[in-house]
Design a protein around this motif. Structure first.
Motif, mmCIF file in Angstrom:
data_model
loop_
_atom_site.group_PDB
_atom_site.id
_atom_site.type_symbol
_atom_site.label_atom_id
_atom_site.label_comp_id
_atom_site.label_asym_id
_atom_site.label_seq_id
_atom_site.Cartn_x
_atom_site.Cartn_y
_atom_site.Cartn_z
ATOM 1 N N SER A 165 -30.672 7.197 -41.420
ATOM 2 C CA SER A 165 -30.804 6.005 -40.145
ATOM 3 C C SER A 165 -32.178 7.233 -39.783
ATOM 4 C CB SER A 165 -29.737 7.161 -39.328
ATOM 5 O OG SER A 165 -28.993 5.423 -39.495
ATOM 6 N N LEU A 166 -31.534 9.017 -40.365
ATOM 7 C CA LEU A 166 -33.007 10.332 -40.198
ATOM 8 C C LEU A 166 -33.661 9.652 -40.471
ATOM 9 C CD1 LEU A 166 -30.070 13.228 -40.521
ATOM 10 C CD2 LEU A 166 -31.480 12.405 -38.386
ATOM 11 N N VAL A 167 -34.207 8.688 -41.546
ATOM 12 C CA VAL A 167 -35.413 8.687 -42.509
ATOM 13 C C VAL A 167 -35.559 8.324 -41.890
ATOM 14 C CG1 VAL A 167 -35.972 7.411 -45.072
ATOM 15 C CG2 VAL A 167 -34.258 9.550 -44.883
ATOM 16 N N ILE A 199 -39.883 8.404 -40.066
ATOM 17 C CA ILE A 199 -40.852 7.028 -40.537
ATOM 18 C C ILE A 199 -41.110 6.978 -39.434
ATOM 19 C CG2 ILE A 199 -41.292 5.113 -41.851
ATOM 20 C CD1 ILE A 199 -39.163 5.799 -44.048
ATOM 21 N N GLY A 200 -40.486 6.198 -38.499
ATOM 22 C CA GLY A 200 -40.966 6.101 -37.353
ATOM 23 C C GLY A 200 -41.296 6.719 -36.559
ATOM 24 N N ALA A 201 -41.450 7.853 -36.573
ATOM 25 C CA ALA A 201 -41.464 8.494 -35.949
ATOM 26 C C ALA A 201 -43.237 9.355 -36.192
ATOM 27 C CB ALA A 201 -40.892 10.594 -35.243
ATOM 28 N N VAL A 202 -43.197 9.532 -37.449
ATOM 29 C CA VAL A 202 -44.821 9.733 -37.721
ATOM 30 C C VAL A 202 -45.324 8.792 -37.851
ATOM 31 C CG1 VAL A 202 -45.699 9.687 -40.866
ATOM 32 C CG2 VAL A 202 -43.483 11.359 -40.062
ATOM 33 N N ALA A 203 -45.310 7.188 -37.858
ATOM 34 C CA ALA A 203 -45.974 6.412 -37.256
ATOM 35 C C ALA A 203 -46.260 5.834 -36.391
ATOM 36 C CB ALA A 203 -44.841 4.920 -37.897
#
Length: 139
Positions: A11-13, A17-21
C-alpha cells in the motif's frame, strides 16, 4: 502478521508511486504555463509607452534631460499610462529634485524601479512591468 506487513508495504509503495506521478504531472503543467508567459518582443513593443523628453534640475543645480520606455501588461494599461502622463512627469520631477549629478549617474536602475513602483500605485487598468531609460543627457 507477515501478510499484514506485506499489505502495508504494498500500500505504501502504491501511494508513493501515485504521489510521484502526481508531482511529475503538476510540475510539467506549471512549467508549460511559465513558458507561455514569456512575452515576445512584438508584445513588449505593442504594449509600450514612450514618454516625452523631460528636462528638470537636480538637487546640485545640474540639469538632466531624460526619456523612458514604459512597458505595460496590456492594451488597457498602455492607454491608461498615456493618460497619466502628467502624473509620470510629476513623479520624475519630485524624484530627480532630490538627486545630485553623482547620484543620478550611479543610481539609474534605482530611479527606474521607483518610477515603476509609484506608477503601479496609481494604475487601475493593469500594471507597469518594466521601465527603461532610453535617453539621458546631463548638463
Amino acid at each position: 502478521m507477515s501478510k499484514l506487513v506485506k499489505t502495508m508495504i504494498t500500500s505504501l509503495v502504491v501511494l508513493l508511486i501515485g504521489a510521484v506521478a502526481a508531482l511529475v504531472v503538476v510540475l510539467n503543467i506549471a512549467g508549460e504555463n511559465k513558458e507561455g508567459e514569456a512575452r515576445s518582443i512584438d508584445d513588449i513593443v505593442e504594449y509600450s509607452y514612450e514618454t516625452p523628453e523631460i528636462t528638470t534640475d537636480l538637487a546640485d543645480g545640474a540639469f538632466v534631460r531624460i526619456q523612458f520606455q514604459i512597458v505595460t501588461d496590456g492594451k488597457e494599461a498602455k492607454e491608461e499610462i498615456s493618460k497619466r502622463d502628467f502624473q509620470l512627469k510629476n513623479i520624475l520631477i519630485k524624484e530627480l529634485a532630490t538627486k545630485s549629478e553623482e547620484d543620478f549617474k550611479a543610481g539609474l536602475g534605482e530611479l527606474e524601479q521607483v518610477v515603476k513602483n509609484k506608477l503601479n500605485e496609481l494604475m487601475t487598468e493593469g500594471q507597469i512591468t518594466e521601465v527603461y531609460t532610453i535617453n539621458k543627457i546631463l548638463q
